[in-house]
Design a protein around this motif. Structure first.
Motif, mmCIF file in Angstrom:
data_model
loop_
_atom_site.group_PDB
_atom_site.id
_atom_site.type_symbol
_atom_site.label_atom_id
_atom_site.label_comp_id
_atom_site.label_asym_id
_atom_site.label_seq_id
_atom_site.Cartn_x
_atom_site.Cartn_y
_atom_site.Cartn_z
ATOM 1 N N TYR A 169 0.674 -1.341 0.165
ATOM 2 C CA TYR A 169 -0.045 -0.026 0.014
ATOM 3 C C TYR A 169 0.839 1.306 0.032
ATOM 4 O O TYR A 169 1.926 1.307 0.381
ATOM 5 N N PHE A 170 0.271 2.305 -0.625
ATOM 6 C CA PHE A 170 0.987 3.699 -0.470
ATOM 7 C C PHE A 170 1.759 3.992 0.645
ATOM 8 O O PHE A 170 3.026 4.063 0.779
ATOM 9 N N GLY A 171 1.004 4.086 1.872
ATOM 10 C CA GLY A 171 1.836 4.123 3.195
ATOM 11 C C GLY A 171 2.456 5.181 3.577
ATOM 12 O O GLY A 171 2.426 6.223 2.742
ATOM 13 N N TYR A 172 3.266 5.441 4.592
ATOM 14 C CA TYR A 172 3.926 6.625 5.042
ATOM 15 C C TYR A 172 5.558 6.468 4.570
ATOM 16 O O TYR A 172 6.182 6.385 5.438
ATOM 17 N N HIS A 173 5.310 6.688 3.325
ATOM 18 C CA HIS A 173 6.919 6.660 2.628
ATOM 19 C C HIS A 173 7.532 7.950 3.236
ATOM 20 O O HIS A 173 7.040 8.970 3.442
#
Length: 396
Positions: A351-355
């Motif tokens: 998932y996109f997430g807290y990159h």
């Protein structure tokens, strides 16, 4: 407007219908109290009124009993109905004045002093607002992400994190934490992907209530993550994580970008824009859009759309900020689709997430808010106009 006969009135119950209490079930509390009054034929003795915020959000839902001067915290129907009969458990009493003597539950009554003197060295705060997850792992991700940003945030700022729902602290508690530490300015920054109901209505409602309670405090509001160059860099990183070469040609592969879904047309439009821009940045057969709920196409319809393009491979790319129930569902969907469409090679990306690249976006949103250049301030203005025209009741 109705004009009731108050000749026999003995008690007046004020039921808080502010945004926080409404989100916690104040409408049900209101109806339960009124139903109990009707059932016991006490309508001429007990009068009820809905109120706006009473300034005790942490005690939601709040009911005040006059002339007794008792403040109740109501969390269930039993307590709501017991108020009518004045048989409320002591632990649900926030504050009471009886027979001229003040009675208080000391651990319940403490809150913010309206006239407190600010002595802290820090007088500006940033309050990051995450959505909140039923799975604590998702909430931990938010807190850790904000902690990782701290070295990049001006050390003169108070930094707090709160959540819209499902987790603590909530927004009102987050605002309170900022003010208790001496903040005279609170910059509210949503950690939300797309601009929809939460960012247009729910967060502005909390800010507007706080402004009424603390007129001496300056509040600003940041815009959502939205369509930003770093968004596409993060999405491409998630593809790289599954060994997808973003620089190569993939004539048989379709990317299925999957969002949560929304009833907000602007949010859906922005999601499609993100899909189109990503499509232009990759050499793939197609980038299709799908939603896990509310909007269409559904994820399965998205898979079928990929098949219509002639795809032999599909990458499911979840556009979610945090881990949680939706990602668990994604895993089950991937297994189900692999069985249903054996001709397809289906891969589920992270998932996109807290990159780390997301820090750039949020720091930019914070700077815009502090400089008075955030589009979020327009959202507050639009919310006020919305309330004037339609009213507002906050239900999660």
């Amino acid at each position: 407007m109705t004009t009731w006969n108050l000749m026999n009135l003995q008690r007046h119950l004020l039921i808080c219908n502010g945004a926080t209490c409404m989100g916690a079930g104040a409408e049900d509390v209101t109806q339960q109290i009124r139903d109990e009054i009707r059932k016991n034929k006490l309508d001429d003795i007990i009068h009820t009124s809905r109120t706006r915020c009473n300034g005790r959000c942490r005690d939601k839902c709040v009911v005040i009993d006059y002339p007794k001067g008792t403040w109740y915290s109501v969390q269930d129907e039993k307590v709501a109905r017991s108020i009518v009969h004045e048989q409320v458990p002591e632990e649900q009493i926030i504050y009471s004045i009886e027979q001229g003597k003040r009675k208080r539950n000391s651990h319940r009554i403490k809150g913010i002093d309206k006239y407190r003197k600010y002595t802290g060295k820090k007088n500006k705060a940033v309050l990051f607002v995450g959505h909140g997850s039923r799975l604590e792992a998702g909430n931990v991700e938010v807190r850790n992400f904000v902690s990782q940003m701290l070295p990049s945030i001006d050390s003169s700022l108070i930094v707090e994190t709160c959540f819209l729902e499902f987790a603590s602290p909530n927004i009102e508690d987050g605002i309170q934490a900022c003010i208790e530490q001496g903040a005279k300015e609170v910059h509210v920054i949503p950690i939300i992907l797309l601009h929809a109901g939460h960012s247009k209505l729910h967060i502005p409602a909390e800010i507007e209530e706080a402004k009424e309670l603390f007129p001496e405090i300056r509040f600003t509001y940041g815009q959502t993550i939205g369509i930003h160059p770093e968004v596409f860099e993060i999405l491409k990183t998630r593809l790289i994580d599954i060994n997808f070469d973003i620089h190569a040609k993939h004539p048989e592969t379709a990317i299925l970008l999957i969002g949560r879904g929304s009833s907000d047309a602007e949010a859906i439009s922005d999601f499609y824009k993100i899909s189109n821009i990503l499509n232009n940045q990759l050499d793939v057969l197609a980038v299709e859009s799908a939603f896990i709920g509310i909007a269409e196409p559904t994820v399965e319809q998205g898979i079928e759309n990929c098949l219509k393009h002639g795809a032999k491979k599909v990458v499911m790319l979840p556009y979610f900020l945090f881990t949680g129930i939706l990602m668990e569902r994604m895993g089950r969907m991937k297994e189900s689709f692999s069985k249903k469409y054996p001709q397809l090679e289906i891969t589920l990306a992270q998932y996109f997430g807290y990159h780390p690249k997301l820090q750039t976006v949020l720091l930019e949103r914070l700077q815009q808010a502090m400089n008075g250049k955030s589009t979020g301030m327009k959202d507050l203005e639009n919310f006020r106009k919305y309330v004037e025209e339609y009213g507002y009741e906050h239900h999660h």
